[in-house]
Motif scaffolding. Structure first.
Motif, PDB file in Angstrom:
ATOM      1  N   GLY A 170      21.884 -24.540  44.928  1.00 23.62           N
ATOM      2  CA  GLY A 170      20.592 -24.808  44.309  1.00 23.62           C
ATOM      3  C   GLY A 170      19.736 -23.560  44.283  1.00 23.62           C
ATOM      4  N   ASN A 171      18.416 -23.769  44.297  1.00 24.35           N
ATOM      5  CA  ASN A 171      17.457 -22.663  44.212  1.00 24.35           C
ATOM      6  C   ASN A 171      16.469 -22.732  45.359  1.00 24.35           C
ATOM      7  N   LEU A 172      16.040 -21.561  45.812  1.00 24.97           N
ATOM      8  CA  LEU A 172      15.032 -21.515  46.864  1.00 24.97           C
ATOM      9  C   LEU A 172      13.689 -21.930  46.282  1.00 24.97           C
ATOM     10  N   GLY A 173      13.019 -22.848  46.956  1.00 21.95           N
ATOM     11  CA  GLY A 173      11.755 -23.373  46.467  1.00 21.95           C
ATOM     12  C   GLY A 173      10.550 -22.588  46.938  1.00 21.95           C
ATOM     13  N   SER A 174      10.754 -21.676  47.891  1.00 24.11           N
ATOM     14  CA  SER A 174       9.672 -20.836  48.391  1.00 24.11           C
ATOM     15  C   SER A 174      10.289 -19.589  49.013  1.00 24.11           C
ATOM     16  N   ASP A 175       9.453 -18.605  49.282  1.00 27.49           N
ATOM     17  CA  ASP A 175       9.951 -17.416  49.965  1.00 27.49           C
ATOM     18  C   ASP A 175      10.378 -17.803  51.376  1.00 27.49           C
ATOM     19  N   ARG A 224      13.507 -23.294  52.193  1.00 32.31           N
ATOM     20  CA  ARG A 224      13.419 -24.585  51.498  1.00 32.31           C
ATOM     21  C   ARG A 224      14.245 -24.447  50.240  1.00 32.31           C
ATOM     22  N   MET A 225      15.184 -25.362  50.065  1.00 34.90           N
ATOM     23  CA  MET A 225      16.101 -25.266  48.948  1.00 34.90           C
ATOM     24  C   MET A 225      16.099 -26.562  48.163  1.00 34.90           C
ATOM     25  N   ALA A 226      16.104 -26.445  46.843  1.00 34.82           N
ATOM     26  CA  ALA A 226      16.134 -27.615  45.968  1.00 34.82           C
ATOM     27  C   ALA A 226      17.505 -27.718  45.307  1.00 34.82           C
ATOM     28  N   THR A 227      18.044 -28.940  45.294  1.00 34.39           N
ATOM     29  CA  THR A 227      19.256 -29.217  44.527  1.00 34.39           C
ATOM     30  C   THR A 227      18.905 -30.277  43.498  1.00 34.39           C
ATOM     31  N   ASN A 228      19.470 -30.152  42.305  1.00 33.79           N
ATOM     32  CA  ASN A 228      19.182 -31.088  41.210  1.00 33.79           C
ATOM     33  C   ASN A 228      20.422 -31.873  40.850  1.00 33.79           C
ATOM     34  N   GLU A 229      20.209 -33.134  40.512  1.00 32.32           N
ATOM     35  CA  GLU A 229      21.292 -34.018  40.106  1.00 32.32           C
ATOM     36  C   GLU A 229      20.868 -34.719  38.827  1.00 32.32           C
TER      37      GLU A 229
END
Length: 158
Positions: free
Chosen positions: A12-17, A33-38
């Motif tokens: 996924g992508n990091l949601g903050s530094d 903090r990492m976001a994954t999308n489905e």
């Protein structure tokens, strides 16, 4: 007795530094903090997307090194294991589940903060990644040396 397996792989992508801290005895701890999308189709045949947020923790010298190169928006693949801890706040027992990370790979583009200056330095941006090495590395004093674009993994590393 059989041993269990506690393994998590997230992309996924990091949601903050990232946030680098130190324990009382000086051990570095990096929190991400990492976001994954489905994406899925609901029962009404409408496309939907769901985002899950994950707490990721790196320990030790690797935490310090990663703190120098990771920023919000980076695409990463993280491998590690789950750990749940509990604490009490306002008389209520609360639980926190984290991924204790063992490995990290860059998977995609990093959003560019500013355009790169052109070759004749006239202020015109050049194409991202042109003339930039494609491997991530740190300079002499830990300076960021990661390119604007990193290769996308063709396969998962397992």
């Amino acid at each position: 007795m059989n041993e269990g397996l506690n393994k998590v792989i997230l992309m996924g992508n990091l949601g903050s530094d990232p946030e680098l801290r130190y324990t009382g005895n000086g051990t570095p701890v990096l929190q991400l903090r990492m976001a994954t999308n489905e994406s899925f189709v609901d029962k009404n045949k409408e496309p939907k997307e769901r985002t899950e947020w994950h707490n990721i923790v790196f320990w030790g010298p690797r935490a310090e090194a990663l703190a120098k190169v990771l920023t919000k928006g980076d695409g990463v693949l993280i491998e590690g294991g789950l750990r749940t801890s509990s604490y009490e706040k306002d008389g209520v027992r609360r639980y926190r589940t984290e991924v204790i990370a063992r490995d990290l790979r860059f998977t995609g583009r990093r959003p560019m903060a500013q355009p790169l200056p052109g070759p004749d330095d006239d202020g015109e941006p050049t194409e991202p990644g042109v003339g930039v090495p494609t491997t991530a590395r740190l300079g002499k004093n830990g300076a960021r040396g990661r390119p604007a674009e990193t290769p996308v993994l063709d396969e998962l590393p397992y």
